[in-house]
Scaffold this motif. Structure first.
Motif, PDB file in Angstrom:
ATOM      1  N   GLU A 101      42.432  33.321  45.573  1.00 42.14           N
ATOM      2  CA  GLU A 101      43.827  33.518  45.165  1.00 42.14           C
ATOM      3  C   GLU A 101      44.580  32.196  45.136  1.00 42.14           C
ATOM      4  O   GLU A 101      45.331  31.916  44.180  1.00 42.14           O
ATOM      5  CB  GLU A 101      44.504  34.493  46.133  1.00 42.14           C
ATOM      6  CG  GLU A 101      45.943  34.831  45.738  1.00 42.14           C
ATOM      7  CD  GLU A 101      46.588  35.810  46.705  1.00 42.14           C
ATOM      8  OE1 GLU A 101      47.770  36.108  46.516  1.00 42.14           O
ATOM      9  OE2 GLU A 101      45.885  36.270  47.643  1.00 42.14           O
ATOM     10  N   HIS A 102      44.367  31.355  46.148  1.00 41.96           N
ATOM     11  CA  HIS A 102      45.018  30.050  46.163  1.00 41.96           C
ATOM     12  C   HIS A 102      44.469  29.146  45.056  1.00 41.96           C
ATOM     13  O   HIS A 102      45.226  28.357  44.466  1.00 41.96           O
ATOM     14  CB  HIS A 102      44.829  29.380  47.518  1.00 41.96           C
ATOM     15  CG  HIS A 102      45.595  30.042  48.621  1.00 41.96           C
ATOM     16  ND1 HIS A 102      45.571  29.574  49.930  1.00 41.96           N
ATOM     17  CD2 HIS A 102      46.421  31.118  48.624  1.00 41.96           C
ATOM     18  CE1 HIS A 102      46.340  30.356  50.681  1.00 41.96           C
ATOM     19  NE2 HIS A 102      46.856  31.295  49.914  1.00 41.96           N
ATOM     20  N   TRP A 104      43.421  30.144  42.160  1.00 43.82           N
ATOM     21  CA  TRP A 104      44.035  30.612  40.913  1.00 43.82           C
ATOM     22  C   TRP A 104      45.499  30.171  40.830  1.00 43.82           C
ATOM     23  O   TRP A 104      45.971  29.768  39.751  1.00 43.82           O
ATOM     24  CB  TRP A 104      43.915  32.123  40.830  1.00 43.82           C
ATOM     25  CG  TRP A 104      44.545  32.729  39.620  1.00 43.82           C
ATOM     26  CD1 TRP A 104      45.616  33.556  39.561  1.00 43.82           C
ATOM     27  CD2 TRP A 104      44.115  32.550  38.255  1.00 43.82           C
ATOM     28  NE1 TRP A 104      45.902  33.903  38.269  1.00 43.82           N
ATOM     29  CE2 TRP A 104      44.997  33.304  37.444  1.00 43.82           C
ATOM     30  CE3 TRP A 104      43.090  31.831  37.650  1.00 43.82           C
ATOM     31  CZ2 TRP A 104      44.866  33.345  36.059  1.00 43.82           C
ATOM     32  CZ3 TRP A 104      42.960  31.876  36.264  1.00 43.82           C
ATOM     33  CH2 TRP A 104      43.842  32.618  35.487  1.00 43.82           C
ATOM     34  N   GLN A 105      46.237  30.221  41.920  1.00 43.94           N
ATOM     35  CA  GLN A 105      47.633  29.782  41.917  1.00 43.94           C
ATOM     36  C   GLN A 105      47.755  28.284  41.636  1.00 43.94           C
ATOM     37  O   GLN A 105      48.634  27.847  40.881  1.00 43.94           O
ATOM     38  CB  GLN A 105      48.295  30.131  43.249  1.00 43.94           C
ATOM     39  CG  GLN A 105      48.501  31.621  43.473  1.00 43.94           C
ATOM     40  CD  GLN A 105      49.155  31.926  44.800  1.00 43.94           C
ATOM     41  OE1 GLN A 105      49.541  31.010  45.534  1.00 43.94           O
ATOM     42  NE2 GLN A 105      49.286  33.206  45.124  1.00 43.94           N
ATOM     43  N   LYS A 106      46.859  27.488  42.218  1.00 50.26           N
ATOM     44  CA  LYS A 106      46.894  26.045  41.950  1.00 50.26           C
ATOM     45  C   LYS A 106      46.531  25.753  40.503  1.00 50.26           C
ATOM     46  O   LYS A 106      47.120  24.838  39.878  1.00 50.26           O
ATOM     47  CB  LYS A 106      45.925  25.330  42.889  1.00 50.26           C
ATOM     48  CG  LYS A 106      46.331  25.345  44.350  1.00 50.26           C
ATOM     49  CD  LYS A 106      45.304  24.637  45.206  1.00 50.26           C
ATOM     50  CE  LYS A 106      45.694  24.686  46.674  1.00 50.26           C
ATOM     51  NZ  LYS A 106      44.700  24.009  47.534  1.00 50.26           N
ATOM     52  N   THR A 107      45.588  26.499  39.965  1.00 48.79           N
ATOM     53  CA  THR A 107      45.210  26.286  38.572  1.00 48.79           C
ATOM     54  C   THR A 107      46.364  26.617  37.636  1.00 48.79           C
ATOM     55  O   THR A 107      46.633  25.874  36.672  1.00 48.79           O
ATOM     56  CB  THR A 107      43.983  27.150  38.230  1.00 48.79           C
ATOM     57  OG1 THR A 107      42.925  26.851  39.137  1.00 48.79           O
ATOM     58  CG2 THR A 107      43.510  26.883  36.816  1.00 48.79           C
ATOM     59  N   LEU A 108      47.075  27.705  37.904  1.00 45.54           N
ATOM     60  CA  LEU A 108      48.242  28.050  37.083  1.00 45.54           C
ATOM     61  C   LEU A 108      49.352  27.022  37.219  1.00 45.54           C
ATOM     62  O   LEU A 108      50.073  26.725  36.248  1.00 45.54           O
ATOM     63  CB  LEU A 108      48.761  29.440  37.477  1.00 45.54           C
ATOM     64  CG  LEU A 108      47.838  30.625  37.162  1.00 45.54           C
ATOM     65  CD1 LEU A 108      48.477  31.924  37.629  1.00 45.54           C
ATOM     66  CD2 LEU A 108      47.523  30.693  35.666  1.00 45.54           C
ATOM     67  N   THR A 109      49.502  26.466  38.413  1.00 48.19           N
ATOM     68  CA  THR A 109      50.520  25.429  38.614  1.00 48.19           C
ATOM     69  C   THR A 109      50.200  24.182  37.805  1.00 48.19           C
ATOM     70  O   THR A 109      51.103  23.530  37.248  1.00 48.19           O
ATOM     71  CB  THR A 109      50.615  25.076  40.109  1.00 48.19           C
ATOM     72  OG1 THR A 109      50.892  26.258  40.858  1.00 48.19           O
ATOM     73  CG2 THR A 109      51.714  24.064  40.357  1.00 48.19           C
ATOM     74  N   LYS A 115      56.406  24.849  36.086  1.00 50.82           N
ATOM     75  CA  LYS A 115      56.468  25.851  37.151  1.00 50.82           C
ATOM     76  C   LYS A 115      56.613  25.152  38.497  1.00 50.82           C
ATOM     77  O   LYS A 115      55.890  24.193  38.780  1.00 50.82           O
ATOM     78  CB  LYS A 115      55.188  26.701  37.132  1.00 50.82           C
ATOM     79  CG  LYS A 115      55.128  27.759  38.218  1.00 50.82           C
ATOM     80  CD  LYS A 115      53.801  28.505  38.173  1.00 50.82           C
ATOM     81  CE  LYS A 115      53.704  29.514  39.305  1.00 50.82           C
ATOM     82  NZ  LYS A 115      52.395  30.239  39.302  1.00 50.82           N
ATOM     83  N   ASP A 118      54.243  25.518  45.067  1.00 56.07           N
ATOM     84  CA  ASP A 118      54.379  25.964  46.453  1.00 56.07           C
ATOM     85  C   ASP A 118      53.792  24.881  47.350  1.00 56.07           C
ATOM     86  O   ASP A 118      52.578  24.633  47.343  1.00 56.07           O
ATOM     87  CB  ASP A 118      53.656  27.297  46.646  1.00 56.07           C
ATOM     88  CG  ASP A 118      53.934  27.918  48.003  1.00 56.07           C
ATOM     89  OD1 ASP A 118      54.684  27.302  48.793  1.00 56.07           O
ATOM     90  OD2 ASP A 118      53.395  29.012  48.289  1.00 56.07           O
ATOM     91  N   ILE A 121      50.892  25.864  49.887  1.00 50.19           N
ATOM     92  CA  ILE A 121      49.558  26.063  49.309  1.00 50.19           C
ATOM     93  C   ILE A 121      48.975  24.737  48.843  1.00 50.19           C
ATOM     94  O   ILE A 121      47.792  24.452  49.022  1.00 50.19           O
ATOM     95  CB  ILE A 121      49.623  27.084  48.155  1.00 50.19           C
ATOM     96  CG1 ILE A 121      50.035  28.452  48.693  1.00 50.19           C
ATOM     97  CG2 ILE A 121      48.280  27.181  47.459  1.00 50.19           C
ATOM     98  CD1 ILE A 121      50.170  29.512  47.618  1.00 50.19           C
TER      99      ILE A 121
END
Length: 257
Positions: A101-102, A104-109, A115, A118, A121
């Motif tokens: 999950e982290h 994926w969030q870093k990749t989207l960032t 954006k 965070d 993270i």
């Protein structure tokens, strides 16, 4: 007959009789019984200097439990509770620090530079994504006919050390090597897109140069945004973006030429 009588007369004569043999046998039996009684008395009564531990009583203990129902001791209960504790342990990937999950969030960032990042993270030392992106960059360059695995890892290592020294001079709390390598590795994802384009068409032209400049700006903007949010360095994004652009410019040169 004369010879036999002569032999009988010459035979050795002794005073030993059958009655003496019976008396000797009876005396031997009485001595044997006396020794047996002494041994039994010795076995029943232990010697005075014998050592008996306090944990082992002389009298045997009777089993008071029921058949097919074992008795539980404190050691057994502690062992059972320890066995049940395995169900409460976290998964293996979480113990190794791999959180999809982290990732994926870093990749989207990274893919969306506008954006907000965070900081909690991004401050993690996650190297799973950076290793995957480095391997992807080397694989796409290999498909384009360029064997640059050594250059990719060498430039990455030198760039991480240089950025670590620079960020420690600019930030008050400081930063670890793992955090710097994680952020720079995740921001390498747009460079993988550029190397994938080199497989389809040549980048040695006006279009390739413009695309390479756009990818360099994308990578440096994402990296500087993450560093400023993770290290609380507001107002210093452009100062961080410049050395990041120099680093990703080297990767762009490897991709284009």
């Amino acid at each position: 007959m004369s010879n036999f009588e002569q032999f009988h007369c010459d035979f050795y004569q002794s005073n030993y009789t059958i009655d003496d043999q019976e008396e000797d046998y009876n005396s031997y039996g009485s001595d044997k019984n006396l020794c047996g009684s002494r041994k039994s008395q010795t076995g029943e009564q232990p010697p005075a200097g014998a050592f008996f531990p306090s944990e082992m009583p002389l009298s045997s203990q009777r089993y008071t439990g029921q058949i097919l129902q074992p008795t539980y001791s404190p050691n057994t209960l502690s062992h059972l509770s320890y066995t049940d504790g395995f169900d409460e342990e976290p998964p293996l990937l979480e113990e190794l620090g791999i959180n999809f999950e982290h990732i994926w969030q870093k990749t989207l960032t990274v893919l969306n530079p506008m954006k907000p990042a965070d900081g909690s993270i991004m401050n993690e030392t996650d190297l799973t994504g950076p290793l995957i992106f480095c391997l992807a960059l080397g694989a796409t360059l290999l498909l384009a006919g360029k064997v640059h695995f050594g250059y990719v890892y060498g430039v990455s290592a030198i760039g991480c050390l240089a950025m670590h020294a620079l960020l420690n001079l600019m930030s008050t709390p400081g930063v670890s090597h793992g955090c710097v390598a994680s952020v720079l590795g995740y921001c390498l994802l747009p460079m993988v897109i550029l190397s994938s384009s080199a497989v389809i068409f040549s980048l040695q032209g006006t279009l390739g140069t413009l695309l390479a400049l756009f990818i360099i700006g994308w990578c440096s903007l994402s990296a500087s945004k993450i560093f400023t949010s993770a290290l609380a360095m507001e107002g210093q994004q452009l100062l961080i973006a410049y050395p990041c652009a120099l680093l990703y410019g080297l990767f762009a040169l490897l991709t284009v030429f």
